[in-house]
Motif scaffolding. Structure first.
Motif, PDB file in Angstrom:
ATOM      1  N   PRO A 114       0.879  -1.356  -0.121  1.00 48.75           N
ATOM      2  CA  PRO A 114       0.048  -0.118   0.047  1.00 48.75           C
ATOM      3  C   PRO A 114       0.805   1.326  -0.065  1.00 48.75           C
ATOM      4  CG  PRO A 114       0.261  -1.013   1.990  1.00 48.75           C
ATOM      5  CD  PRO A 114       0.771  -1.887   1.327  1.00 48.75           C
ATOM      6  N   SER A 115       0.286   2.086  -0.814  1.00 49.02           N
ATOM      7  CA  SER A 115       0.989   3.648  -0.723  1.00 49.02           C
ATOM      8  C   SER A 115       0.519   4.397   0.007  1.00 49.02           C
ATOM      9  CB  SER A 115       1.052   4.052  -2.169  1.00 49.02           C
ATOM     10  OG  SER A 115      -0.157   4.273  -2.611  1.00 49.02           O
ATOM     11  N   SER A 116      -0.874   4.033   0.545  1.00 52.17           N
ATOM     12  CA  SER A 116      -1.802   4.789   1.558  1.00 52.17           C
ATOM     13  C   SER A 116      -2.249   3.698   2.451  1.00 52.17           C
ATOM     14  CB  SER A 116      -2.738   5.984   1.074  1.00 52.17           C
ATOM     15  OG  SER A 116      -3.585   5.178   0.461  1.00 52.17           O
ATOM     16  N   LEU A 117      -2.339   4.113   3.555  1.00 54.52           N
ATOM     17  CA  LEU A 117      -2.843   3.146   4.740  1.00 54.52           C
ATOM     18  C   LEU A 117      -4.337   3.163   4.966  1.00 54.52           C
ATOM     19  CD1 LEU A 117      -0.260   2.956   7.439  1.00 54.52           C
ATOM     20  CD2 LEU A 117      -0.419   1.645   5.378  1.00 54.52           C
ATOM     21  N   GLY A 118      -4.969   3.467   3.751  1.00 54.81           N
ATOM     22  CA  GLY A 118      -6.602   3.361   3.937  1.00 54.81           C
ATOM     23  C   GLY A 118      -7.414   2.860   2.480  1.00 54.81           C
ATOM     24  N   GLY A 119      -8.618   2.788   2.487  1.00 55.64           N
ATOM     25  CA  GLY A 119      -9.240   2.240   1.282  1.00 55.64           C
ATOM     26  C   GLY A 119      -9.874   0.816   1.019  1.00 55.64           C
ATOM     27  N   VAL A 120     -10.702   0.612   0.270  1.00 61.29           N
ATOM     28  CA  VAL A 120     -11.407  -0.758   0.333  1.00 61.29           C
ATOM     29  C   VAL A 120     -10.346  -1.656  -0.528  1.00 61.29           C
ATOM     30  CG1 VAL A 120     -13.344  -1.935  -0.506  1.00 61.29           C
ATOM     31  CG2 VAL A 120     -13.517   0.197   0.299  1.00 61.29           C
ATOM     32  N   LEU A 121     -10.168  -2.568   0.050  1.00 57.65           N
ATOM     33  CA  LEU A 121      -9.012  -3.755  -0.450  1.00 57.65           C
ATOM     34  C   LEU A 121     -10.109  -4.815  -1.343  1.00 57.65           C
ATOM     35  CD1 LEU A 121      -6.803  -4.614   2.119  1.00 57.65           C
ATOM     36  CD2 LEU A 121      -6.304  -2.731   0.348  1.00 57.65           C
ATOM     37  N   PHE A 122     -11.068  -5.213  -1.020  1.00 58.64           N
ATOM     38  CA  PHE A 122     -11.788  -6.439  -1.451  1.00 58.64           C
ATOM     39  C   PHE A 122     -13.513  -6.294  -1.196  1.00 58.64           C
ATOM     40  CE2 PHE A 122     -13.675 -10.453  -1.467  1.00 58.64           C
ATOM     41  CZ  PHE A 122     -12.939 -11.210  -2.413  1.00 58.64           C
ATOM     42  N   GLN A 123     -14.347  -6.289  -2.146  1.00 56.16           N
ATOM     43  CA  GLN A 123     -15.650  -6.387  -2.120  1.00 56.16           C
ATOM     44  C   GLN A 123     -16.251  -7.498  -2.784  1.00 56.16           C
ATOM     45  OE1 GLN A 123     -16.672  -2.378  -3.414  1.00 56.16           O
ATOM     46  NE2 GLN A 123     -17.110  -1.605  -1.434  1.00 56.16           N
ATOM     47  N   SER A 124     -17.356  -8.060  -2.110  1.00 55.29           N
ATOM     48  CA  SER A 124     -18.142  -8.851  -2.697  1.00 55.29           C
ATOM     49  C   SER A 124     -19.502  -8.950  -1.928  1.00 55.29           C
ATOM     50  CB  SER A 124     -17.226 -10.515  -2.510  1.00 55.29           C
ATOM     51  OG  SER A 124     -18.088 -11.471  -3.020  1.00 55.29           O
TER      52      SER A 124
END
Length: 551
Positions: A196-206
């Motif tokens: 990761p270049s930033s330590l936030g955000g959604v990685l995986f969705q289902s």
């Protein structure tokens, strides 16, 4: 001759690199690979083997890697494998191999060196039937499933040429990758390498499953179950992330359990990676089977700094490899080569005998000289006292200085009935002193000759050994080219064995000359030191004679 051949055969056996049975004699080389597996067995684990110029000789394999084979420790069972990358120009290869049973200490063999072999790489057989694997190495187009199910992905992420292993995918926060639905009736597993270049955000969705990154902590929510990892990810570093879903939701960070929760719901439908994520991903593995903690630990241990895989030294099959080079040379040696090498072997044995015997003799002389000089300096007015003392001369039988002293003592005894200089009438004329010195010098010359006896054999070995070897080489080359001309078979395979065998004579000559040279220089320096001490003794003895017997 037979003795020398036997010695060479013994060396070949001693230094043989092949310590196990050989899987197939058509393959000329292999490399042992040791896998430091987990504490308990892991079945059907895909393992990444990284080859590069530092641990593999790419010129010993076919240009396309078609001769590579992975074989189990029993040297019978071929293992399924495939190439993620094979670049002979840059000498880099990434090979995934399916290890049926990975134990704490597992050995497999990488065979190579068969120019007639066709490739045995089988991507779909490398992974189990419930897997979808995305190496993300495609420079263009959508990511392809290397597993057996053909569940190819759709991606808007940017391709990265150099990633965790070969290529990868970079996400800017708006890009994503869609993976087809996986049949997961009894369990679901997911693993990925992430940077990761930033330590936030959604990685995986289902449907029913959401994984996000919040301040470096991984938050996984499946139905009513929610897990926040106990270990945080770091920015701009490759780390392994995994989770499994069954009746329990478990999260793994760098192969270690990082949290779990009950009452999990299985993912349903397609899965989306990277929506809102900034950074890189590589080596995505999805499975409809429940992977255990040991399996996750194995995958995490395959990073660049991991210790799962250790490559050993190259080994060669009997008759072809390094250990068998001697066999090729011995087989190709002509009669003149055997004569030259046999003669050189005799010279080497003689040189070794000379060096050993002279070293023992010089040590005895040196020690005896030291003992004698200590006794000699205790004398006062009777310089022949040591020679007159019963049995005392026997203590210095190895002393070269004592033998010179004995000559001087005899000269005194010829001139005086009583050699004690305490009596006033004991006197030596200058002519007598010169005569005694001449006798001592003659004895010194004899001692120098005694010290240098057989040293000429070492000089013959030093100067003659290389020329005899060169003569054998020239004759061997002449015979080799004459045989090729007669047979009309001009190719490297026809020339190389004969030339190698001919050069063996030169190697044998140098093998005689080099140790003889070292031994000669060492012995010569020791002899020079002893001779200098003898010269000093002669001067000291004459001085004492003049002092005690001149009035």
């Amino acid at each position: 001759m037979r003795l020398f051949a036997s010695l060479l055969a013994l060396v070949m056996c001693t230094f043989s690199l092949s310590s196990h049975a050989w899987w197939n004699e058509e393959w000329t080389a292999r490399k042992k690979i040791t896998l430091a597996g987990p504490a308990s067995q892991v079945a059907d684990a895909p393992v990444l083997i990284r080859l590069h110029t530092g641990n593999f000789d790419f010129f010993s394999a076919n240009d396309n890697g078609s001769d590579l084979r992975l074989v189990a420790a029993d040297d019978k069972t071929e293992l399924k494998f495939h190439f993620e990358k094979w670049d002979v120009v840059n000498e880099l290869a990434l090979i995934w191999v399916k290890v049926p049973s990975l134990l704490p200490q597992t050995e497999i063999f990488l065979y190579f060196g068969n120019e007639n072999a066709s490739t045995a790489a089988d991507p779909k057989a490398t992974y189990d039937a419930a897997s979808a694997v995305y190496h993300l190495a495609e420079p263009e187009g959508n990511p392809q499933d290397s597993g057996p199910n053909g569940l190819h992905a759709q991606s808007s992420a940017q391709h990265v040429a150099a990633s965790f292993s070969n290529g990868g995918a970079r996400f800017d926060g708006s890009q994503s990758m869609t993976l087809p639905a996986m049949n997961a009736s009894t369990g679901y597993s997911f693993a990925v390498w992430i940077k990761p270049s930033s330590l936030g955000g959604v990685l995986f969705q289902s449907d029913g499953l959401n994984i996000s990154l919040e301040g470096g902590l991984v938050t996984v929510q499946s139905g009513s179950a929610k897990v926040v990892s106990s270990a945080a990810l770091s920015a701009d570093q490759w780390q392994h992330l995994g989770f499994t879903v069954s009746d329990v939701l478990r999260v793994y960070v760098n192969g270690k359990p990082a949290g779990e929760a009950a009452a999990a719901a299985f993912p349903a439908g397609s899965m989306t990676l990277g929506a809102g994520f900034r950074g890189e991903m590589d080596e995505v593995q999805v499975s409809g089977l429940l992977r255990g903690a040991e399996w996750m630990a194995v995958q995490a241990a395959q990073g660049p700094d991991g210790k799962l895989v250790t490559l050993g030294e190259d080994e060669a099959t009997e008759g072809i490899g390094e250990a068998s080079h001697l066999a090729i040379i011995l087989k190709s040696l002509t009669l003149d080569g055997w004569i030259a090498i046999g003669f050189l072997a005799v010279m080497l044995l003689i040189a070794i005998w000379v060096m050993y015997s002279k070293a023992v003799y010089i040590n005895q002389v040196d020690k005896s000289n030291s003992r004698f000089m200590n006794k000699f300096r205790e004398l006062s007015t009777d310089l022949a006292m040591i020679d007159k003392a019963k049995g005392l001369g026997e203590d210095f039988k190895h002393s070269s200085i004592y033998r010179i002293y004995h000559i001087g003592a005899v000269e005194l005894a010829h001139r005086f009935d009583d050699t004690d200089a305490a009596h006033i009438d004991k006197s030596l004329s200058p002519q007598s002193l010169d005569a005694i010195r001449a006798s001592l010098d003659a004895g010194l010359v004899e001692e120098v000759q005694r010290m240098n006896r057989f040293m000429v054999l070492l000089t013959i070995a030093i100067s003659g050994g290389p020329f005899i070897g060169l003569l054998g080489t020239v004759m061997g080359v002449m015979i080799t080219f004459a045989a090729i001309a007669a047979a009309g078979d001009v190719n490297v395979n026809a020339i190389a064995p004969g030339i190698a065998a001919a050069l063996a004579a030169t190697v044998a000559g140098m093998g005689v000359a080099i140790p003889s040279l070292f031994g000669y220089n060492y012995l010569a320096s020791r002899i020079k030191s002893i001779v200098s001490r003898m010269h000093i003794f002669v001067d000291e003895f004459i001085t004492k004679l003049a002092e005690n017997y001149s009035r």
